[in-house]
Design an enzyme around this catalytic site. Structure first.
Site, PDB file in Angstrom:
ATOM      1  CE1 TYR A 179      -4.085   1.187  -0.712  1.00 12.43           C
ATOM      2  CE2 TYR A 179      -3.585   2.761   1.005  1.00 12.43           C
ATOM      3  CZ  TYR A 179      -4.370   2.361  -0.052  1.00 12.43           C
ATOM      4  OH  TYR A 179      -5.409   3.134  -0.471  1.00 12.43           O
ATOM      5  NE  ARG A 236      -9.302  12.290  -3.267  1.00 15.08           N
ATOM      6  CZ  ARG A 236      -8.403  11.814  -2.405  1.00 15.08           C
ATOM      7  NH1 ARG A 236      -7.197  12.313  -2.353  1.00 15.08           N
ATOM      8  NH2 ARG A 236      -8.727  10.822  -1.593  1.00 15.08           N
ATOM      9  CE  LYS A 268      -7.544   2.615   1.261  1.00 15.33           C
ATOM     10  NZ  LYS A 268      -7.494   3.313   2.552  1.00 15.33           N
ATOM     11  CD  GLU A 323      -9.753   4.289  -0.401  1.00 15.81           C
ATOM     12  OE1 GLU A 323      -8.730   4.956  -0.191  1.00 15.81           O
ATOM     13  OE2 GLU A 323     -10.551   3.967   0.503  1.00 15.81           O
ATOM     14  CG  ASP A 324      -8.087   6.979  -3.546  1.00 16.75           C
ATOM     15  OD1 ASP A 324      -8.231   7.482  -2.415  1.00 16.75           O
ATOM     16  OD2 ASP A 324      -7.035   6.413  -3.889  1.00 16.75           O
ATOM     17  CG  ASP A 339     -10.233   4.647   4.389  1.00 18.99           C
ATOM     18  OD1 ASP A 339     -10.395   4.585   5.616  1.00 18.99           O
ATOM     19  OD2 ASP A 339      -9.108   4.629   3.854  1.00 18.99           O
ATOM     20  CG  ASP A 340     -10.382   8.652   0.212  1.00 17.25           C
ATOM     21  OD1 ASP A 340      -9.221   8.268   0.398  1.00 17.25           O
ATOM     22  OD2 ASP A 340     -11.101   8.221  -0.704  1.00 17.25           O
ATOM     23  CG  ASN A 352      -0.018   8.493   2.056  1.00 17.22           C
ATOM     24  OD1 ASN A 352       1.143   8.363   2.386  1.00 17.22           O
ATOM     25  ND2 ASN A 352      -1.031   8.113   2.824  1.00 17.22           N
TER      26      ASN A 352
END
Length: 555
Positions: free
Chosen positions: A107, A160, A178, A249-250, A272-273, A412
């Site tokens: 990750y 993203r 993930k 996610e993202d 999660d973000d 990150n």
């Protein structure tokens, strides 16, 4: 193939079980050189393997030897992906036995580079790609997945990816990574995990002209067409895999907030973000306050960034300060955001809806340093993916206003970090309470060894997901993330704090995740969202459901 549980020793080998080369090519069942002599005879493996029967520990040693021989993180990533493709249990044993080495490869930060190179390093299909051409038949596409007991889906549209922007279908590396963490960190059975890529196109011109790009070479779907595909996908998940937890996610800001709000009361889902990043940050703040000795209600927080992560963090910090005695209005006024145009203040009339709760009455500040000098925050939190923005003047200003300045550089991958650990410690005279999104080596300064640890979501989302799965939760709530933050903070010892570590070692992440899962499940029962009977011992109940990558005996 449909995965079935191994039978007990000495039972008849069922007819569906693969034999010979087919068995060696099935990663969920393959043991490689660890098949016993009896298993080799019974399963048609005699002669297909070298004579020596290896232990799993010997196999781990071989993997580590080859892994450590490689200098490139991307080559190490490819090696581990290949291992997952041929021997699932061995892959997870390696990762779980050496999390400090392996998690930064499978990750962050390496997964970002792997996503950028996804079409160039592609080896074997994994997960489900739902493309814009699949409209009207998304459920049919999901039914092509060989497993039916799926409990966790991680889905992205690739717009993203970390701090790297629109990577289109290359973003599939994120759900894959993930879900590997769900298994390694919280014991979610890999057979119950499904990575999904919603390939709606990409606005990345470089990718669209890359001859090895594997996604749809069209601009992104937008508006009603995009929403219709997402709606069909969400509906299909619940029909094909009833009760499955869906983690967004993202997704880009303009979709992330509204999709979470649209679906969080309909299905069991979270982002999660927004929520996971918030919980790991709040946990780190709780740890830092044990050092400063100041209560949560007296803190002032300044986020560099005003997107999903920053507003999610501010929301949960508000929750924490309300728990510590402030009104919601007063708590919100202690959380501030800085975006690309400077300090977010009430006089700005062009603000997106998610920024408005944190647009307070104040004179404008054109840049981050000006905002630090004006507000004198006790903590700065970087989540804008804009590197080197916690400059020496910023850290020195934090040091003037605080005896122990709290500095969280959480963006990150490493290339996007707001500052390094060494910079934070040097520029603050060794007084900074530091955490980062990507790993940094220990720093020795003035004879003291500082050991920074990642404020990485892998401490939070695996346990939250496992808790929701274990109690068959109907929804995931903010209270569950608050419980997760408190459980994570409680795992930090005095010895951790003495060396500057605001999070527990990654070696403890499995036990920490089990505690988080139990606490999340308890909240679900308290809020009437669990759909199974409360067990006598929740923690033991959770641990009994955690996947263990030891090899079974087949005969």
């Amino acid at each position: 193939m449909q995965r079935n549980r191994p039978w007990r020793p000495h039972h008849h080998i069922p007819s569906w079980f693969p034999r010979g080369v087919a068995l060696l090519r099935e990663p969920s069942l393959n043991k490689g050189t660890a098949f016993t002599q009896e298993e080799r005879d019974a399963l048609g493996l005699r002669g297909l393997l070298p004579p020596h029967v290896s232990t799993q520990e010997e196999q781990v040693s071989r993997v580590l030897e080859n892994f450590r021989r490689l200098d490139s993180p991307l080559e190490r990533y490819i090696l581990l992906e290949a291992l997952m493709d041929r021997n699932e249990a061995l892959f997870y044993r390696v990762v779980m036995s050496h999390p400090d080495e392996m998690l930064p490869i499978i990750y962050t930060p390496t997964v970002g580079l792997a996503c950028q190179q996804f079409g160039h390093i592609y080896r074997k299909p994994r997960g489900i790609f739902v493309s814009r051409d699949d409209r009207g038949r998304v459920a049919e596409v999901l039914r092509n997945w060989p497993q039916r007991e799926v409990a966790m889906i991680v889905v992205t549209d690739g717009e993203r990816i970390l701090g790297l922007g629109d990577l289109g279908a290359n973003g599939m590396g994120i759900p894959i990574g993930k879900l590997a963490l769900y298994t390694a960190c919280a014991g979610v059975d890999p057979s119950r995990c499904l990575p999904v890529m919603l390939d709606v196109g990409t606005n990345n011109e470089v990718l669209r002209h890359d001859p090895l790009y594997l996604g749809t070479r069209l601009p992104r779907l937008e508006g009603d067409e995009y929403d219709a595909l997402v709606e069909e996908f969400i509906d299909a998940t619940q029909r094909v895999f009833p009760g499955v937890v869906v983690q967004f996610e993202d997704f880009a800001n303009h979709n992330a907030f509204r999709l979470l709000e649209r679906y969080r009361e309909r299905i069991c889902t979270f982002n999660d973000d927004i929520q996971g990043t918030a919980a790991v940050t709040v946990a780190g703040i709780y740890s830092a306050l044990r050092v400063t000795g100041k209560p949560m209600r007296e803190q002032t927080f300044l986020c560099l960034g005003a997107g999903e992560a920053a507003t999610g963090i501010s929301d949960l910090l508000t929750h924490a300060m309300v728990d510590d005695g402030l009104s919601e209005r007063d708590a919100r006024r202690r959380c501030w955001l800085v975006d690309s145009r400077g300090l977010v203040v009430a006089s700005r009339g062009d603000l997106a809806a998610h920024k408005r709760p944190y647009a307070h009455e104040h004179l404008p500040a054109a840049d981050f340093l000006s905002a630090v000098e004006a507000l004198k925050p006790t903590a700065i939190i970087g989540v804008a993916a804009t590197p080197s923005t916690f400059t020496q003047p910023v850290i020195e200003a934090m040091g003037r206003h605080n005896k122990r300045p709290i500095v969280f550089a959480l963006s990150n991958p490493t290339s996007k970090s707001e500052c390094t650990a060494e910079q934070a410690y040097q520029w603050s005279g060794g007084r900074a309470l530091f955490a980062s999104g990507s790993p940094f080596d220990p720093v020795t300064l003035y004879g003291h060894r500082h050991v920074p640890r990642q404020g990485n979501n892998c401490y939070i989302f695996p346990g939250v997901g496992m808790g929701a799965i274990a109690c068959h939760a109907l929804h995931v709530t903010d209270s569950m993330f608050m419980a997760a933050a408190r459980a994570l903070a409680a795992a930090v010892t005095e010895d951790d704090l003495a060396q500057g570590s605001l999070y527990p070692p990654l070696a403890d992440v499995r036990e920490v995740s089990a505690k988080i899962a139990a606490d999340v499940a308890e909240v679900a029962w308290k809020e009437g969202l669990a759909t199974i009977e409360h067990p006598l011992h929740v923690h033991a109940f959770v641990k009994s459901q955690m996947y263990d990558p030891h090899y079974p005996a087949y005969v």
